[in-house]
Design a protein around this motif. Structure first.
Motif, PDB file in Angstrom:
ATOM      1  N   GLY A  53       0.811  -1.222   0.000  1.00 23.88           N
ATOM      2  CA  GLY A  53       0.000   0.000   0.000  1.00 23.88           C
ATOM      3  C   GLY A  53       0.843   1.269   0.000  1.00 23.88           C
ATOM      4  N   ILE A  54       2.061   1.215  -0.527  1.00 17.74           N
ATOM      5  CA  ILE A  54       2.921   2.406  -0.583  1.00 17.74           C
ATOM      6  C   ILE A  54       2.521   3.212  -1.825  1.00 17.74           C
ATOM      7  CG2 ILE A  54       5.319   3.243  -0.797  1.00 17.74           C
ATOM      8  CD1 ILE A  54       6.192   0.509   0.406  1.00 17.74           C
ATOM      9  N   PRO A  55       2.194   4.513  -1.655  1.00 22.16           N
ATOM     10  CA  PRO A  55       1.837   5.307  -2.853  1.00 22.16           C
ATOM     11  C   PRO A  55       3.067   5.473  -3.756  1.00 22.16           C
ATOM     12  CG  PRO A  55       1.809   6.679  -0.863  1.00 22.16           C
ATOM     13  CD  PRO A  55       2.165   5.303  -0.416  1.00 22.16           C
ATOM     14  N   TYR A  56       2.906   5.179  -5.049  1.00 18.43           N
ATOM     15  CA  TYR A  56       4.107   5.198  -5.903  1.00 18.43           C
ATOM     16  C   TYR A  56       3.780   5.711  -7.296  1.00 18.43           C
ATOM     17  CZ  TYR A  56       2.368   1.066  -8.389  1.00 18.43           C
ATOM     18  OH  TYR A  56       1.607   0.208  -9.150  1.00 18.43           O
ATOM     19  N   LYS A  57       4.825   6.065  -8.010  1.00 23.39           N
ATOM     20  CA  LYS A  57       4.704   6.434  -9.425  1.00 23.39           C
ATOM     21  C   LYS A  57       5.803   5.688 -10.181  1.00 23.39           C
ATOM     22  CE  LYS A  57       7.256  10.557  -8.160  1.00 23.39           C
ATOM     23  NZ  LYS A  57       7.487  11.972  -8.283  1.00 23.39           N
ATOM     24  N   VAL A  58       5.611   5.549 -11.500  1.00 23.81           N
ATOM     25  CA  VAL A  58       6.542   4.752 -12.302  1.00 23.81           C
ATOM     26  C   VAL A  58       7.077   5.587 -13.453  1.00 23.81           C
ATOM     27  CG1 VAL A  58       6.793   2.625 -13.663  1.00 23.81           C
ATOM     28  CG2 VAL A  58       5.039   2.744 -11.893  1.00 23.81           C
ATOM     29  N   ALA A  99       9.836   9.359 -14.212  1.00 26.71           N
ATOM     30  CA  ALA A  99       9.151   9.140 -12.937  1.00 26.71           C
ATOM     31  C   ALA A  99       8.876  10.465 -12.229  1.00 26.71           C
ATOM     32  CB  ALA A  99      10.003   8.242 -12.038  1.00 26.71           C
ATOM     33  N   THR A 100       9.786  11.436 -12.386  1.00 25.67           N
ATOM     34  CA  THR A 100       9.650  12.705 -11.655  1.00 25.67           C
ATOM     35  C   THR A 100       8.342  13.397 -12.057  1.00 25.67           C
ATOM     36  OG1 THR A 100      12.038  12.863 -11.722  1.00 25.67           O
ATOM     37  CG2 THR A 100      10.859  14.824 -11.029  1.00 25.67           C
ATOM     38  N   ASP A 101       8.235  13.811 -13.295  1.00 24.53           N
ATOM     39  CA  ASP A 101       6.927  14.294 -13.758  1.00 24.53           C
ATOM     40  C   ASP A 101       6.825  14.139 -15.271  1.00 24.53           C
ATOM     41  OD1 ASP A 101       8.679  16.261 -14.286  1.00 24.53           O
ATOM     42  OD2 ASP A 101       7.816  17.747 -12.937  1.00 24.53           O
TER      43      ASP A 101
END
Ligand SMILES: Cc1cc2nc3c(=O)[nH]c(=O)nc-3n(C[C@H](O)[C@H](O)[C@H](O)COP(=O)(O)OP(=O)(O)OC[C@H]3O[C@@H](n4cnc5c(N)ncnc54)[C@H](O)[C@@H]3O)c2cc1C
Ligand SMILES: NC(=O)c1ccc[n+]([C@@H]2O[C@H](COP(=O)([O-])OP(=O)(O)OC[C@H]3O[C@@H](n4cnc5c(N)ncnc54)[C@H](O)[C@@H]3O)[C@@H](O)[C@H]2O)c1
Length: 466
Positions: free
Chosen positions: A370-375, A458-460
């Motif tokens: 359940g760790i909020p993440y982005k790829v 991943a940053t934006d």
């Protein structure tokens, strides 16, 4: 003779730990049951498998990519006995290097099977049957692991083989059936696929290298499929039979049907088990868990405080560099230092070509926790360096925390990923964010730019070359 430390086993964990003990002024002995030092890794693991992986990759390139590079070859042939002989030379040089290091560090090298007589005494039974007894203030169990098998797949070392025999075959199999598409299956299966064997992978799970990030397994399957391999995922092997010149493997399909595969060799690569045979742990009162692994606490101490254990014989990843860190950790703990191992940041590498390398959380793990993440991902085919060398398969995938941007996991499949992962380990040890890596200059043109671009993504979502 009384020692400060007796190390039982001379694999990467054992020899590294023994050297660190000696560096710290401890009188140290190392016991090894085989004539050569270096354990599984140097003799029948990391080093010989990488030697064959490299040789087979050279052959594959000569046969399939040289012409496009403008290099013409005639009468190209595989000389497998020579390939194996070169591998053996590499192993000999490497293991002799360990003998030199033992001498240099004044570590007593004793060959024979070590077994506990009592918590401080080890009996060594030598090849000629003679025995020697030594005592130690501290004893470290570094006895490693052995290939695992199941009753349905009895190893005969001729046609039904483990990784050890697969490193010394004298002919390229016509059809190699690989049971287990984990690390060993992928590496040694790809060696023989590159040399021209038909390779069929039968795997219990639903993908290759199933414990790694799922994206890696999918990508690896694509490249190994190009070598002409077949895959039987979610299939269960029920019987393996050597019929003389052939091996017949009976398999249950996911639909419950029974099929048979016939090959000339079957490689069983379904994992390895901790090896404590002959150690007589009972005499020292050392406990093992229900999988036969020596139980240790956070200080790598067994239930008997002056007896430690490390590497493949205890819990955790079965990796040479993990065992090495643990060898150093125990030596420093014995002299009262406060070392630390960051287990989550021990990288894992599969030395296929392209290589697969990873560190930190997989996407499946961050989801589960359940760790909020982005790829952020970046494909090698968008990289100038990769196009120049025709190594365009693969990608880099970065997982970062959705709020803090801290890098949580890095997964790479591509040329030189095994070396590139070190940058990700350093970044994560210093708790870098994806933005931090995005702002560091990466030499152009290099493969490392793919990591920077994946961090930018991943940053934006601001990768430049995509
Ligand atoms: C084909 C293959 C390829 C691999 N490739 C890689 C790789 O590329 N990278 C990687 O990180 N890992 C790799 N591994 C895994 C790696 O080899 C192991 O994780 C590593 O060797 C474990 O080190 P260790 O010191 O715990 O034990 P080991 O290397 O297994 O050494 C244990 C030693 O103890 C000795 N011993 C056992 N019992 C006794 C006794 N009673 N008395 C005396 N001596 C005893 C054994 O003979 C052995 O020499 C590979 C493994 C295999 C099989
Ligand atoms: N490059 C490296 O670092 C490297 C290379 C080789 C080995 N190793 C180490 O050696 C250890 C052993 O390697 P391995 O490849 O044997 O183990 P593994 O755990 O990597 O793979 C075993 C595979 O066999 C499958 N399997 C298990 N039982 C099965 C069955 N009955 N039928 C079909 N499939 C089955 C599993 O699902 C798994 O995918 C690994 O832990 C690995 O860390 C490391």
């Amino acid at each position: 003779m009384e020692y400060d430390v007796i190390m039982i086993g001379s694999g990467p964990g054992g020899y590294t730990g023994a050297i660190r003990c000696a560096q710290l002024g401890l009188k140290t002995a190392i016991i090894e049951k085989y004539p050569s030092l270096g354990g599984t890794c140097l003799n029948v693991g990391c080093i010989p498998s990488k030697a064959l992986l490299d040789s087979s990759e050279h052959y594959y390139n000569a046969a399939h990519t040289f012409a496009e590079h403008g290099i013409k070859l005639e009468d190209l042939k595989v000389d497998l006995p020579q390939m194996i002989a070169r591998k053996t030379n590499v192993v000999d040089q490497t293991t002799k290097g360990i003998v030199f290091l033992m001498k240099k560090n004044k570590i007593d090298e004793i060959h024979g099977v070590g077994s506990f007589v009592d918590p401080h005494t080890i009996k060594i039974t030598k090849a000629d049957g003679s025995e020697q007894t030594i005592t130690g203030k501290n004893i470290i169990i570094a006895t490693g692991s052995k290939p695992m098998s199941f009753p349905s797949m009895p190893i005969d070392k001729k046609r039904v083989i483990t990784s050890t025999e697969a490193l010394t075959l004298q002919e390229v199999p016509k059809h190699l059936i690989v049971i287990g598409a984990g690390v060993i299956g992928a590496e040694l299966g790809s060696v023989y696929a590159r040399l021209g064997a038909k390779v069929s992978f039968v795997e219990f799970a639903d993908s290759m290298i199933p414990t790694m990030d799922k994206t890696m397994g999918k990508e690896l399957q694509k490249v190994i499929k190009k070598l002409g391999a077949d895959f039987y995922f979610s299939h269960k092997v029920t019987k393996v039979e050597n019929t003389g010149d052939e091996v017949v493997v009976s398999v249950d399909t996911p639909k419950g049907e029974q099929i048979t595969l016939t090959g000339d060799y079957c490689l069983v690569s379904v994992g390895r088990r901790a090896y404590t045979d002959g150690l007589n742990l009972e005499a020292a009162g050392v406990k093992a868990d229900n999988r036969g692994r020596v139980e240790v606490d956070d200080y790598l101490r067994t239930n008997v405080p002056h007896i430690y254990a490390l590497g493949d014989v205890i819990r955790g990843a079965m990796l040479a560099h993990k065992a090495e860190e643990e060898g150093t950790f125990i030596a420093e703990t014995i002299v009262g230092q406060k070392p630390h191992i960051h287990y989550r940041l021990i990288p894992g590498v599969v030395y296929t070509w392209p290589e697969v390398a990873a560190v930190g959380y997989t996407e499946e793990e961050v989801k589960q926790e359940g760790i909020p993440y982005k790829v952020g991902s970046f494909p090698f085919k968008a990289l100038g360096r990769a196009r120049a060398s025709m190594d365009v398969d693969g990608l880099v995938k970065v997982l970062a925390h959705k709020e803090t941007d801290e890098i949580l996991g890095v997964h790479m499949i591509g040329a030189r990923a095994a070396d590139m992962i070190a940058e990700a380990v350093v970044a994560m040890e210093f708790r870098a964010s994806a933005e931090d890596v995005s702002r560091m200059s990466h030499a152009h043109p290099t493969y490392t730019e793919a990591f920077k671009e994946a961090c930018l993504a991943a940053t934006d979502n601001r990768a430049i070359n995509m």
